[in-house]
Motif scaffolding. Structure first.
Motif, PDB file in Angstrom:
ATOM      1  N   LYS A 185       7.417   7.628  -8.730  1.00  0.00           N
ATOM      2  CA  LYS A 185       6.211   7.710  -9.521  1.00  0.00           C
ATOM      3  C   LYS A 185       5.015   7.195  -8.733  1.00  0.00           C
ATOM      4  CE  LYS A 185       8.651   7.248 -13.843  1.00  0.00           C
ATOM      5  NZ  LYS A 185       9.076   6.353 -14.904  1.00  0.00           N
ATOM      6  N   ILE A 186       5.243   6.735  -7.508  1.00  0.00           N
ATOM      7  CA  ILE A 186       4.163   6.268  -6.649  1.00  0.00           C
ATOM      8  C   ILE A 186       3.521   7.483  -6.007  1.00  0.00           C
ATOM      9  CG2 ILE A 186       3.564   4.892  -4.605  1.00  0.00           C
ATOM     10  CD1 ILE A 186       4.488   3.181  -6.940  1.00  0.00           C
ATOM     11  N   GLY A 187       2.232   7.637  -6.243  1.00  0.00           N
ATOM     12  CA  GLY A 187       1.532   8.787  -5.684  1.00  0.00           C
ATOM     13  C   GLY A 187       1.129   8.594  -4.241  1.00  0.00           C
ATOM     14  N   LEU A 188       0.628   7.406  -3.902  1.00  0.00           N
ATOM     15  CA  LEU A 188       0.090   7.170  -2.568  1.00  0.00           C
ATOM     16  C   LEU A 188       0.355   5.736  -2.131  1.00  0.00           C
ATOM     17  CD1 LEU A 188      -1.650   8.277  -0.202  1.00  0.00           C
ATOM     18  CD2 LEU A 188      -3.676   7.533  -1.479  1.00  0.00           C
ATOM     19  N   ALA A 189       0.889   5.602  -0.919  1.00  0.00           N
ATOM     20  CA  ALA A 189       1.095   4.288  -0.300  1.00  0.00           C
ATOM     21  C   ALA A 189       0.343   4.274   1.023  1.00  0.00           C
ATOM     22  CB  ALA A 189       2.581   4.020  -0.080  1.00  0.00           C
ATOM     23  N   CYS A 190       0.086   3.079   1.526  1.00  0.00           N
ATOM     24  CA  CYS A 190      -0.711   2.933   2.745  1.00  0.00           C
ATOM     25  C   CYS A 190      -0.072   1.896   3.662  1.00  0.00           C
ATOM     26  CB  CYS A 190      -2.127   2.497   2.342  1.00  0.00           C
ATOM     27  SG  CYS A 190      -3.216   2.090   3.715  1.00  0.00           S
ATOM     28  N   ILE A 191      -0.024   2.214   4.953  1.00  0.00           N
ATOM     29  CA  ILE A 191       0.429   1.277   5.973  1.00  0.00           C
ATOM     30  C   ILE A 191      -0.755   1.015   6.905  1.00  0.00           C
ATOM     31  CG2 ILE A 191       1.996   0.869   7.917  1.00  0.00           C
ATOM     32  CD1 ILE A 191       3.943   2.862   6.618  1.00  0.00           C
ATOM     33  N   ILE A 192      -1.064  -0.259   7.112  1.00  0.00           N
ATOM     34  CA  ILE A 192      -2.104  -0.640   8.070  1.00  0.00           C
ATOM     35  C   ILE A 192      -1.408  -1.461   9.137  1.00  0.00           C
ATOM     36  CG2 ILE A 192      -4.337  -1.769   8.396  1.00  0.00           C
ATOM     37  CD1 ILE A 192      -4.721  -1.506   5.303  1.00  0.00           C
ATOM     38  N   ASP A 193      -1.117  -0.825  10.267  1.00  0.00           N
ATOM     39  CA  ASP A 193      -0.290  -1.455  11.303  1.00  0.00           C
ATOM     40  C   ASP A 193      -0.453  -0.690  12.607  1.00  0.00           C
ATOM     41  OD1 ASP A 193       1.955  -2.448  12.866  1.00  0.00           O
ATOM     42  OD2 ASP A 193       2.818  -3.128  10.975  1.00  0.00           O
ATOM     43  N   ASP A 194      -0.561  -1.393  13.720  1.00  0.00           N
ATOM     44  CA  ASP A 194      -0.736  -0.753  15.021  1.00  0.00           C
ATOM     45  C   ASP A 194       0.584  -0.527  15.757  1.00  0.00           C
ATOM     46  OD1 ASP A 194      -0.494  -3.580  15.380  1.00  0.00           O
ATOM     47  OD2 ASP A 194      -1.259  -3.369  17.419  1.00  0.00           O
ATOM     48  N   ILE A 235      10.703   6.024   3.918  1.00  0.00           N
ATOM     49  CA  ILE A 235       9.978   6.415   2.706  1.00  0.00           C
ATOM     50  C   ILE A 235      10.217   7.885   2.394  1.00  0.00           C
ATOM     51  CG2 ILE A 235       7.653   6.795   1.764  1.00  0.00           C
ATOM     52  CD1 ILE A 235       6.876   4.079   3.074  1.00  0.00           C
ATOM     53  N   GLU A 236      10.166   8.738   3.422  1.00  0.00           N
ATOM     54  CA  GLU A 236      10.398  10.174   3.219  1.00  0.00           C
ATOM     55  C   GLU A 236      11.850  10.451   2.823  1.00  0.00           C
ATOM     56  OE1 GLU A 236       9.054  11.912   6.894  1.00  0.00           O
ATOM     57  OE2 GLU A 236       6.953  11.482   6.428  1.00  0.00           O
ATOM     58  N   ALA A 237      12.797   9.830   3.523  1.00  0.00           N
ATOM     59  CA  ALA A 237      14.216  10.082   3.254  1.00  0.00           C
ATOM     60  C   ALA A 237      14.614   9.634   1.847  1.00  0.00           C
ATOM     61  CB  ALA A 237      15.088   9.373   4.297  1.00  0.00           C
ATOM     62  N   LYS A 238      14.039   8.537   1.397  1.00  0.00           N
ATOM     63  CA  LYS A 238      14.375   7.991   0.081  1.00  0.00           C
ATOM     64  C   LYS A 238      13.434   8.491  -1.018  1.00  0.00           C
ATOM     65  CE  LYS A 238      17.822   5.311   1.183  1.00  0.00           C
ATOM     66  NZ  LYS A 238      19.117   5.364   0.510  1.00  0.00           N
ATOM     67  N   ASN A 239      12.458   9.323  -0.643  1.00  0.00           N
ATOM     68  CA  ASN A 239      11.489   9.874  -1.591  1.00  0.00           C
ATOM     69  C   ASN A 239      10.836   8.755  -2.419  1.00  0.00           C
ATOM     70  OD1 ASN A 239       9.998  11.865  -2.883  1.00  0.00           O
ATOM     71  ND2 ASN A 239      11.547  12.167  -4.469  1.00  0.00           N
ATOM     72  N   LEU A 240      10.335   7.731  -1.708  1.00  0.00           N
ATOM     73  CA  LEU A 240       9.778   6.564  -2.374  1.00  0.00           C
ATOM     74  C   LEU A 240       8.344   6.772  -2.853  1.00  0.00           C
ATOM     75  CD1 LEU A 240      11.238   3.736  -0.100  1.00  0.00           C
ATOM     76  CD2 LEU A 240      12.082   4.547  -2.319  1.00  0.00           C
ATOM     77  N   CYS A 241       7.628   7.699  -2.235  1.00  0.00           N
ATOM     78  CA  CYS A 241       6.286   8.021  -2.715  1.00  0.00           C
ATOM     79  C   CYS A 241       5.944   9.452  -2.319  1.00  0.00           C
ATOM     80  CB  CYS A 241       5.240   7.032  -2.208  1.00  0.00           C
ATOM     81  SG  CYS A 241       4.845   7.135  -0.467  1.00  0.00           S
ATOM     82  N   GLN A 242       4.928   9.996  -2.981  1.00  0.00           N
ATOM     83  CA  GLN A 242       4.548  11.381  -2.732  1.00  0.00           C
ATOM     84  C   GLN A 242       3.749  11.536  -1.439  1.00  0.00           C
ATOM     85  OE1 GLN A 242       2.514  12.348  -6.360  1.00  0.00           O
ATOM     86  NE2 GLN A 242       4.370  12.195  -7.579  1.00  0.00           N
ATOM     87  N   ASN A 254     -17.084   7.382  -3.849  1.00  0.00           N
ATOM     88  CA  ASN A 254     -16.589   8.588  -4.532  1.00  0.00           C
ATOM     89  C   ASN A 254     -15.758   8.267  -5.771  1.00  0.00           C
ATOM     90  OD1 ASN A 254     -17.715  10.039  -2.418  1.00  0.00           O
ATOM     91  ND2 ASN A 254     -15.825  10.018  -1.235  1.00  0.00           N
ATOM     92  N   LEU A 255     -15.123   7.105  -5.772  1.00  0.00           N
ATOM     93  CA  LEU A 255     -14.221   6.681  -6.844  1.00  0.00           C
ATOM     94  C   LEU A 255     -13.231   7.757  -7.264  1.00  0.00           C
ATOM     95  CD1 LEU A 255     -16.175   4.251  -9.174  1.00  0.00           C
ATOM     96  CD2 LEU A 255     -14.418   3.765  -7.500  1.00  0.00           C
ATOM     97  N   ASP A 256     -12.581   8.340  -6.268  1.00  0.00           N
ATOM     98  CA  ASP A 256     -11.505   9.299  -6.518  1.00  0.00           C
ATOM     99  C   ASP A 256     -10.208   8.500  -6.581  1.00  0.00           C
ATOM    100  OD1 ASP A 256      -9.601  11.270  -6.547  1.00  0.00           O
ATOM    101  OD2 ASP A 256     -10.059  12.036  -4.544  1.00  0.00           O
ATOM    102  N   LYS A 257      -9.724   8.244  -7.793  1.00  0.00           N
ATOM    103  CA  LYS A 257      -8.549   7.370  -7.964  1.00  0.00           C
ATOM    104  C   LYS A 257      -7.292   7.923  -7.304  1.00  0.00           C
ATOM    105  CE  LYS A 257     -10.232   4.862 -11.827  1.00  0.00           C
ATOM    106  NZ  LYS A 257      -9.999   3.929 -12.821  1.00  0.00           N
ATOM    107  N   ASN A 258      -7.228   9.234  -7.089  1.00  0.00           N
ATOM    108  CA  ASN A 258      -6.063   9.812  -6.417  1.00  0.00           C
ATOM    109  C   ASN A 258      -6.048   9.481  -4.931  1.00  0.00           C
ATOM    110  OD1 ASN A 258      -5.053  11.000  -8.757  1.00  0.00           O
ATOM    111  ND2 ASN A 258      -6.365  12.793  -8.500  1.00  0.00           N
ATOM    112  N   SER A 259      -7.178   9.033  -4.401  1.00  0.00           N
ATOM    113  CA  SER A 259      -7.270   8.678  -2.983  1.00  0.00           C
ATOM    114  C   SER A 259      -7.066   7.192  -2.739  1.00  0.00           C
ATOM    115  CB  SER A 259      -8.641   9.087  -2.437  1.00  0.00           C
ATOM    116  OG  SER A 259      -8.824  10.470  -2.556  1.00  0.00           O
TER     117      SER A 259
END
Length: 137
Positions: free
Chosen positions: A4-13, A25-32, A53-58
């Motif tokens: 049910k998670i639409g968007l996740a973010c990784i901030i890492d170098d 995440i892809e293999a376990k289908n943890l987010c879209q 923009n306040l686009d909540k989907n982003s």
């Protein structure tokens, strides 16, 4: 498992870590969808644009933040992000994910309200599944 998670973010170098987490995440289908930034400055710039923009989907529901990065580290990102996060109008759960086992880093992170938890690399498949499942409850 359906996410049910639409968007996740990784901030890492660390590209090896990022690729591993992306595969899990892809293999376990943890987010879209998953977005990745290599430093805090790029991520902060993205969130500042979203503010206009306040686009909540982003707006991601989960952020995994490293603390040791070039250009703008995780602590600097957190200082700036904390000031704007409430204006985004969406609940965001932020985890620090670091290879640092320094008790001062862990204590500092746990004293920041924006931070849900401090995870030490490498993060396991079970850890990631538990985090994503706790978000969907």
């Amino acid at each position: 498992m359906s996410s049910k998670i639409g968007l996740a973010c990784i901030i890492d170098d660390d590209s090896m870590y990022v690729n591993l987490v992306k595969k899990i995440i892809e293999a376990k289908n943890l987010c879209q969808n998953l977005m990745v930034f290599k430093n805090g400055k790029d991520a902060l710039s993205y969130f500042e644009v979203i503010l206009n923009n306040l686009d909540k989907n982003s707006i991601p529901e989960i952020i995994f933040l490293d603390i040791n990065m070039p250009i703008m580290d995780g602590w600097e990102f957190l200082d700036s992000f904390t000031k704007i996060k409430n204006k985004l109008g969406k609940a965001i759960t932020l985890y620090i994910v670091s290879s640092s086992i320094n008790p001062a880093d862990i204590e500092r992170a746990k004293n920041i309200n924006t931070v849900k938890d401090y995870l030490i690399k490498p993060v396991t498949i079970d850890d990631l599944e538990a985090i994503f499942l706790s978000q969907t409850v």
